[in-house]
Design a protein around this motif. Structure first.
Motif, PDB file in Angstrom:
ATOM      1  N   HIS A 284       0.833  -1.206   0.000  1.00 22.79           N
ATOM      2  CA  HIS A 284       0.000   0.000   0.000  1.00 22.79           C
ATOM      3  C   HIS A 284       0.866   1.254   0.000  1.00 22.79           C
ATOM      4  O   HIS A 284       0.555   2.243  -0.652  1.00 22.79           O
ATOM      5  CB  HIS A 284      -0.918   0.003   1.215  1.00 22.79           C
ATOM      6  CG  HIS A 284      -1.948  -1.072   1.156  1.00 22.79           C
ATOM      7  ND1 HIS A 284      -3.077  -0.963   0.396  1.00 22.79           N
ATOM      8  CD2 HIS A 284      -1.993  -2.295   1.719  1.00 22.79           C
ATOM      9  CE1 HIS A 284      -3.785  -2.067   0.506  1.00 22.79           C
ATOM     10  NE2 HIS A 284      -3.151  -2.902   1.306  1.00 22.79           N
ATOM     11  N   ARG A 287       2.144   1.645  -3.500  1.00 22.51           N
ATOM     12  CA  ARG A 287       1.109   2.143  -4.408  1.00 22.51           C
ATOM     13  C   ARG A 287       0.899   3.633  -4.226  1.00 22.51           C
ATOM     14  O   ARG A 287       0.766   4.390  -5.175  1.00 22.51           O
ATOM     15  CB  ARG A 287      -0.214   1.422  -4.140  1.00 22.51           C
ATOM     16  CG  ARG A 287      -0.379   0.192  -4.978  1.00 22.51           C
ATOM     17  CD  ARG A 287      -1.779  -0.372  -4.850  1.00 22.51           C
ATOM     18  NE  ARG A 287      -1.695  -1.812  -4.899  1.00 22.51           N
ATOM     19  CZ  ARG A 287      -1.804  -2.599  -3.853  1.00 22.51           C
ATOM     20  NH1 ARG A 287      -2.053  -2.102  -2.666  1.00 22.51           N
ATOM     21  NH2 ARG A 287      -1.679  -3.893  -3.987  1.00 22.51           N
ATOM     22  N   LYS A 288       0.859   4.058  -2.963  1.00 26.14           N
ATOM     23  CA  LYS A 288       0.635   5.471  -2.641  1.00 26.14           C
ATOM     24  C   LYS A 288       1.803   6.319  -3.163  1.00 26.14           C
ATOM     25  O   LYS A 288       1.602   7.358  -3.775  1.00 26.14           O
ATOM     26  CB  LYS A 288       0.534   5.592  -1.112  1.00 26.14           C
ATOM     27  CG  LYS A 288      -0.088   6.863  -0.658  1.00 26.14           C
ATOM     28  CD  LYS A 288      -1.589   6.707  -0.570  1.00 26.14           C
ATOM     29  CE  LYS A 288      -2.253   8.066  -0.483  1.00 26.14           C
ATOM     30  NZ  LYS A 288      -3.650   8.019  -0.881  1.00 26.14           N
ATOM     31  N   ASN A 291       1.928   6.107  -6.993  1.00 23.83           N
ATOM     32  CA  ASN A 291       0.683   6.551  -7.593  1.00 23.83           C
ATOM     33  C   ASN A 291       0.372   5.806  -8.895  1.00 23.83           C
ATOM     34  O   ASN A 291       0.033   6.401  -9.909  1.00 23.83           O
ATOM     35  CB  ASN A 291       0.735   8.058  -7.850  1.00 23.83           C
ATOM     36  CG  ASN A 291      -0.646   8.644  -7.946  1.00 23.83           C
ATOM     37  OD1 ASN A 291      -1.618   8.006  -7.543  1.00 23.83           O
ATOM     38  ND2 ASN A 291      -0.758   9.836  -8.495  1.00 23.83           N
ATOM     39  N   THR A 292       0.519   4.495  -8.854  1.00 24.75           N
ATOM     40  CA  THR A 292       0.211   3.700 -10.029  1.00 24.75           C
ATOM     41  C   THR A 292      -0.273   2.323  -9.598  1.00 24.75           C
ATOM     42  O   THR A 292      -0.092   1.930  -8.450  1.00 24.75           O
ATOM     43  CB  THR A 292       1.448   3.549 -10.938  1.00 24.75           C
ATOM     44  OG1 THR A 292       1.080   2.759 -12.068  1.00 24.75           O
ATOM     45  CG2 THR A 292       2.594   2.871 -10.225  1.00 24.75           C
ATOM     46  N   ALA A 293      -0.899   1.610 -10.520  1.00 23.20           N
ATOM     47  CA  ALA A 293      -1.313   0.233 -10.248  1.00 23.20           C
ATOM     48  C   ALA A 293      -0.439  -0.729 -11.045  1.00 23.20           C
ATOM     49  O   ALA A 293      -0.699  -1.920 -11.078  1.00 23.20           O
ATOM     50  CB  ALA A 293      -2.782   0.052 -10.627  1.00 23.20           C
TER      51      ALA A 293
END
Lengths: 352, 265
Positions: A284, A287-288, A291-293
């Motif tokens: 997490h 990801r934060k 800023n992508t998946a």
């Protein structure tokens, strides 16, 4: 905040991303040195550099402390953090569940069963106490336990298509194993109980210089598989129905991800004991931060963030203000759990 | 030889579910030839087998017997990536993934054509941008998909299907969560795809009004498991819709193609 940088090519050439990765690498390096400095005896950073590069020091004892104790521990921390974070990322995407972690398939319970049979079952199965003290024996017992559970889960997931069912089976299997471990604990002696409890607290310091290359090799295979499956993992974000309509081989992807997770989380648990919440929380953070998946970015980001986090936890655990270093599993949980709380509490953008 | 240009053919296909010895057959011995560039709507009551028919044609679900061919390839024997270059899918399910941009979502449609690392070539990027303008979502390109409305999200999913560059697009109730303008947008986009790109589109829907206005062909699965197909204006279709849906409260007007409600409170 709604504007995302699109496309992999743009991302890997984007200044912001290069800067982010560079600063993560720098942080990792700094924490690595700090981890070598901190301990019951504080060794100045300058001395550490001379020990690492010139193999000499004004204090011969320091060379020993660094080479035999702190360096293997710091390297173990880096490997463990990276491996747990990547396997957590894989499990979260595979199960499409933000609270999944590397141990969701019962890996840590399996390892715990193996180790508890070795340490606690001594009196029951007349295993010699000498064997139960041997680190190799503990590692092998952990490996056997973890692999046995993984084999069961593996066969189950080949037959059952619904991943939710697999998830529930994994959790139930873990509970049953924990009950078995409780039986063993109930019937075992005080000393055995104490040494088992210490195993459950995890340790990064248990590995010697001969064991680290073994652990490194196993995890590198795990990382390579993780990278190979990072593009299909992106597609899996849309769910298995969409992924298979786009030509993703769901069965092979599942098998690959499970093998990777087993190698990563299984080896770490066998060598270091259970280390909680790193695998669940770091994906997490990555990801934060990124800023992508996109898993092609997230896998390397998890490797860096996981290592940084584990080094940070190890530094906290070995601050010279205590008489002895704190159990690492408690530290990772104390640091990791608030991150998970933050994930749960953060406002859901999707809900309107 | 008067062989037509058929893209999809069903040969003696029976669909349904098999569990151990129990067979639940929904449709029996279906044989069809479907031409290029048609918009086909599958209608029928809930649970009648519309989704199963779509799943069976897509190759995700095995037929009880018979074969389905796309471009001469048996869908149940084709390797996954080959099949993915022939058929693309749009489902009802809401897709939600943190930090996923609309552009990246749409670009995922290129998966069957990319190498393992999945880096888009300039050609791939051209295809993605073309699909984005075809579905009229240029403004949403860099948005996070969690911030989209249901209608916008479904347009993005359709753009992703366009990017997959298949001759057939199958959609399972693509408009079920959408408001009236969202529904219309979807049907207009699909119609455009049929006419401009010569795609064959097969969708199941409960929106009979849209289906009757836009479809080139209607497939009706009746409650007694009969399969009826024809042009929306065909008497056979309007009659079948009447017998299928008419009740004390509902009356299908074949002339105008709309339902009239009768009720008393």
């Amino acid at each position: 905040m709604n504007e995302l940088i699109t496309d992999y090519k743009l991302r890997i050439t984007n200044k912001k991303y290069i800067l982010l990765f560079a600063s993560l690498l720098f942080t990792l390096l700094v924490l690595f040195i700090v981890d070598l400095v901190i301990g019951p005896v504080v060794i100045p950073a300058k001395e550490i550099i001379t020990i690492l590069f010139h193999k000499s020091s004004q204090n011969i004892a320091w060379i020993n402390i660094i080479n035999e104790f702190r360096l293997p521990k710091a390297i173990t921390a880096i490997i463990a953090g990276a491996a747990l974070a990547v396997s957590g990322l894989q499990m979260q995407t595979l199960f499409r569940n933000p609270l999944a972690g590397p141990f969701i398939l019962g890996i840590s319970s399996g390892a715990a069963l193996g180790v508890s049979i070795l340490i606690l079952g001594g009196s029951l199965f007349s295993i010699s106490a000498i064997l139960a003290e041997n680190t190799y024996a503990i590692i092998i017992a952990g490996c056997i336990g973890a692999s046995a559970i993984l084999l069961i889960m593996f066969l189950v997931s080949l037959r059952i298509n619904n991943m939710m069912t697999v998830l529930i089976l994994g959790m139930m299997l873990s509970s049953m194993i924990n009950a078995l471990v409780s039986f063993l604990q109930y019937f075992s002696s005080n000393t055995a109980l104490k040494s088992y409890t210490i195993w459950t607290m995890g340790s990064l310091a248990g590995l010697d210089n001969a064991q680290i290359p073994i652990l490194a090799c196993i995890t590198i295979i795990g990382f390579v598989i993780a990278v190979l499956f990072s593009h299909p993992l992106n597609i899996l974000l849309l769910g298995e129905k969409y992924a298979s309509s786009m030509g993703v081989n769901i069965k092979w992807t599942r098998i690959g991800i499970m093998i990777s997770t087993s190698l990563l989380a299984g080896s770490i648990t066998a060598f270091c004991g259970p280390l909680g919440f790193i695998g669940m929380s770091i994906p997490h953070v990555a990801r934060k931060l990124m800023n992508t998946a996109d898993h092609r970015i997230l896998v390397p980001a998890c490797i860096l963030c996981g290592s940084i986090m584990m080094l940070f936890c190890d530094i906290l655990a070995s601050l010279p203000i205590y008489n002895q270093s704190l159990p690492i599993n408690s530290v990772t949980s104390l640091i990791g759990a608030p991150i998970v709380i933050w994930i749960v509490l953060k406002p859901q953008k999707a809900e309107r | 030889m008067t062989e037509k240009n058929s893209i999809l053919s069903l040969k003696n296909v029976s669909i349904g579910y098999k569990q151990n010895q129990d067979e639940n057959i929904l449709l029996k011995n279906l044989s069809l030839e479907i031409e290029n560039g048609k918009l086909i709507c599958i209608i029928g009551r809930n649970g009648i087998g519309k989704s199963t028919l779509i799943k069976t044609i897509s190759g995700m679900h095995k037929p009880i017997n018979g074969n389905i061919f796309i471009d001469g390839i048996d869908v149940h024997l084709a390797p996954a990536k080959i099949l993915a270059s022939k058929i693309s899918m749009v489902y009802t399910d809401k897709v939600d993934a943190e930090n996923l941009s609309v552009y990246d979502l749409i670009a995922m449609g290129r998966y069957p054509y990319l190498s393992w690392l999945g880096i888009l070539s300039n050609n791939d990027e051209g295809i993605v941008n073309k699909a984005i303008s075809l579905s009229g979502i240029e403004k949403l390109k860099n948005r996070n998909i969690t911030t989209l409305s249901d209608g916008e999200r479904q347009k993005a999913m359709i753009a992703r299907a366009i990017v997959q560059d298949t001759s057939i697009i199958l959609l399972d109730e693509p408009t079920s969560h959408l408001d009236i303008s969202g529904r219309l947008d979807v049907f207009i986009t699909l119609k455009k795809l049929c006419q401009q790109e010569n795609k064959t589109i097969l969708l199941s829907t409960h929106q009979l009004d849209c289906a009757l206005q836009f479809a080139d062909e209607i497939w009706l699965i009746s409650s007694d498991q009969e399969f009826i197909s024809g042009h929306p204006k065909d008497a056979i279709i309007t009659h079948a819709i009447g017998t299928e849906f008419n009740s004390n409260h509902l009356n299908f007007d074949a002339e105008s193609g709309v339902f009239r409600y009768h009720y008393q409170i």
